[in-house]
Design a protein around this motif. Structure first.
Motif, PDB file in Angstrom:
ATOM      1  N   ASN A  78      -5.997 -10.994  -4.571  1.00  0.00           N
ATOM      2  CA  ASN A  78      -5.716 -10.084  -3.383  1.00  0.00           C
ATOM      3  C   ASN A  78      -5.248 -10.647  -2.334  1.00  0.00           C
ATOM      4  O   ASN A  78      -4.786  -9.942  -1.096  1.00  0.00           O
ATOM      5  CB  ASN A  78      -7.193  -9.883  -2.884  1.00  0.00           C
ATOM      6  N   GLY A 132     -14.933  -5.067   0.065  1.00  0.00           N
ATOM      7  CA  GLY A 132     -13.789  -3.960   0.548  1.00  0.00           C
ATOM      8  C   GLY A 132     -13.564  -2.884  -0.329  1.00  0.00           C
ATOM      9  O   GLY A 132     -13.984  -2.777  -1.296  1.00  0.00           O
ATOM     10  N   LYS A 133     -12.573  -2.031   0.200  1.00  0.00           N
ATOM     11  CA  LYS A 133     -12.269  -0.878  -0.803  1.00  0.00           C
ATOM     12  C   LYS A 133     -11.372  -1.531  -2.031  1.00  0.00           C
ATOM     13  O   LYS A 133     -10.901  -2.752  -1.850  1.00  0.00           O
ATOM     14  CB  LYS A 133     -11.313  -0.073   0.064  1.00  0.00           C
ATOM     15  N   CYS A 181     -12.669  -1.032   4.842  1.00  0.00           N
ATOM     16  CA  CYS A 181     -11.253  -1.720   4.967  1.00  0.00           C
ATOM     17  C   CYS A 181     -10.139  -1.617   3.642  1.00  0.00           C
ATOM     18  O   CYS A 181     -10.734  -1.828   2.585  1.00  0.00           O
ATOM     19  CB  CYS A 181     -11.376  -3.304   5.240  1.00  0.00           C
ATOM     20  N   ASP A 182      -9.090  -1.049   4.032  1.00  0.00           N
ATOM     21  CA  ASP A 182      -8.069  -1.412   2.969  1.00  0.00           C
ATOM     22  C   ASP A 182      -7.344  -2.804   3.233  1.00  0.00           C
ATOM     23  O   ASP A 182      -6.697  -3.124   2.225  1.00  0.00           O
ATOM     24  CB  ASP A 182      -6.937  -0.333   3.300  1.00  0.00           C
ATOM     25  N   VAL A 183      -7.295  -3.300   4.271  1.00  0.00           N
ATOM     26  CA  VAL A 183      -6.474  -4.797   4.332  1.00  0.00           C
ATOM     27  C   VAL A 183      -7.407  -5.334   5.541  1.00  0.00           C
ATOM     28  O   VAL A 183      -8.152  -4.904   6.517  1.00  0.00           O
ATOM     29  CB  VAL A 183      -5.250  -4.313   5.197  1.00  0.00           C
ATOM     30  N   VAL A 184      -7.322  -6.632   5.213  1.00  0.00           N
ATOM     31  CA  VAL A 184      -8.207  -7.745   6.171  1.00  0.00           C
ATOM     32  C   VAL A 184      -7.255  -8.591   6.549  1.00  0.00           C
ATOM     33  O   VAL A 184      -6.512  -9.353   5.667  1.00  0.00           O
ATOM     34  CB  VAL A 184      -9.387  -8.203   5.637  1.00  0.00           C
ATOM     35  N   LEU A 207      -8.592  -4.491  -2.074  1.00  0.00           N
ATOM     36  CA  LEU A 207      -8.403  -4.792  -0.674  1.00  0.00           C
ATOM     37  C   LEU A 207      -7.189  -6.063  -0.622  1.00  0.00           C
ATOM     38  O   LEU A 207      -7.000  -6.943  -1.186  1.00  0.00           O
ATOM     39  CB  LEU A 207      -9.866  -5.753  -0.194  1.00  0.00           C
ATOM     40  N   LEU A 255     -16.415  -4.218   6.105  1.00  0.00           N
ATOM     41  CA  LEU A 255     -15.462  -4.546   5.136  1.00  0.00           C
ATOM     42  C   LEU A 255     -15.686  -3.211   4.211  1.00  0.00           C
ATOM     43  O   LEU A 255     -14.568  -2.825   3.754  1.00  0.00           O
ATOM     44  CB  LEU A 255     -16.008  -5.686   4.190  1.00  0.00           C
ATOM     45  N   VAL A 259     -14.421  -9.960  -0.559  1.00  0.00           N
ATOM     46  CA  VAL A 259     -13.243  -9.436  -0.914  1.00  0.00           C
ATOM     47  C   VAL A 259     -13.884  -8.206  -1.862  1.00  0.00           C
ATOM     48  O   VAL A 259     -13.344  -6.893  -1.712  1.00  0.00           O
ATOM     49  CB  VAL A 259     -12.432 -10.136  -1.954  1.00  0.00           C
ATOM     50  N   LYS A 261       0.622  -1.410   0.023  1.00  0.00           N
ATOM     51  CA  LYS A 261      -0.098  -0.057   0.053  1.00  0.00           C
ATOM     52  C   LYS A 261       1.046   1.232   0.020  1.00  0.00           C
ATOM     53  O   LYS A 261       0.545   2.321   0.079  1.00  0.00           O
ATOM     54  CB  LYS A 261      -0.947  -0.060   1.166  1.00  0.00           C
TER      55      LYS A 261
END
Ligand code: CP
Length: 331
Positions: free
Chosen positions: A291, A264-265, A226-229, A268, A223, A261, A161
């Motif tokens: 992802n 999300g943004k 979110c940028d990351v999970v 993700l 979600l 997925v 990122k």
């Protein structure tokens, strides 16, 4: 060898042990990540070995099983030219009544400069740091911390990122039994991320908000932010009783599917520390999909462990013992 590409220099490092990310400052975490980035570059070269730890002895003391962490530390130490030795608890004299501390002191008497310790009991590496003179790295202590996993997760996010500050990261699943969750929480919040803990109420106590994160129980509502999970494993081995009705119900409510997925943004990033339970915390489609950064995490883990060994190597001969409080710094 000069691994640093950034303004952070090895002399800024003052600690003898790495026991947890709770102890570290933001600057110290960034110093490790910058050093790890440099080692990642070195790993791309045809000559990957550097002489930084030549003559040093690194012992792996694992009292719990491991695939990634033990192998990664061994390889990292070898890349730095250290001698490495694995200690296998199940075939040791622990079975004859020798204590944990006596075992470590005997290993130190063989010349160990550094011990990488994994133990089911929270605080076990901290205890050793008070009873031996060599450096100690916590490779996972019960449900407490797993600092190098936290660092390699941070490295993976930062490389994917370009930053951590300002990102929203959800830690999903079995938070209460997870040392990875705790190290992620300390590292991510210190580096400026918004952290949301999400899972069933029995696995995500509301009280964890005091660590500077948010708590949520509905993944589908979380979600879109979110940028990351980071999908954490259900730690069946640490649960005394069933904490949710069934695995299939858990998967329906909290499992990462391709449909989730897409909630999300954009782009993700999906992390999972491993080992993963395919079909429980995430589907194979997500685990192996575009992802997923699961194998990048493993690759980055090697660079992070080289960085930690390298930075600690400058302090291995220091007489400071115990935890990593600022009173023990000799800067
Ligand atoms: N993520 C992790 O710590 O994996 P291992 O248990 O295989 O070391």
């Amino acid at each position: 060898m000069e691994p640093h590409a950034s303004s952070t220099t090895p002399t800024a490092w003052t600690r003898k042990h790495l026991l947890g990310l709770e102890d570290l400052t933001r600057e110290e975490i960034v110093a490790i990540l910058d050093t790890a980035d440099s080692f990642a570059e070195i790993s791309q070269r045809s000559r990957k070995k550097v002489p930084a730890l030549q003559g040093r002895i690194v012992f792996n003391l694992f009292f719990e099983n491991s695939t990634r962490t033990r192998t990664s530390f061994s390889l990292a130490a070898k890349r730095l030219s250290a001698d490495t030795q694995d200690f296998t608890a199940s075939s040791s004299s622990l079975s004859k009544g020798e204590t944990f501390i006596d075992t470590a002191r005997n290993i130190e008497a063989m010349g160990a400069d550094l011990m990488v310790v994994r133990h089911a009991t929270p605080g076990a590496p901290h205890l050793l740091a008070q009873h031996v003179n060599c450096s100690i790295i916590n490779a996972g202590d019960g449900a407490h911390e797993h600092p190098t996993q936290g660092l390699l997760d941070l490295m993976t996010i930062r490389r994917a990122k370009g930053k951590i500050d300002g990102l929203t990261v959800a830690l999903v699943g079995d938070i209460s039994h997870s040392r990875v969750a705790r190290s992620n929480i300390w590292g991510l919040t210190k580096l400026g991320a918004r952290v949301i803990l999400c899972g069933p109420p029995t696995l995500v106590p509301r009280s964890m908000e005091r660590l500077g994160c948010e708590v949520a129980y509905h993944l589908d509502e979380v979600l879109p932010h979110c940028d990351v999970v980071n999908v954490l494993r259900i730690q069946f081995e640490r649960q005394a009783k069933a904490l949710f009705p069934s695995v299939s119900e858990y998967s329906q409510l909290y499992g990462m599917t391709q449909a989730r997925v897409l909630k999300g943004k954009d782009n993700l990033l999906v992390l999972a520390p491993g080992p993963i339970n395919r079909g429980v915390e995430l589907t194979p489609e997500v685990a192996d999909g575009p992802n997923s950064a699961i194998l990048d995490q493993v690759t980055n883990g090697l660079a992070v462990r080289m960085a930690v060994l390298y930075l600690l190597s400058g302090k291995m001969d220091s007489k400071a013992t115990g935890g990593d409080s600022s009173t023990e710094r000799d800067a």
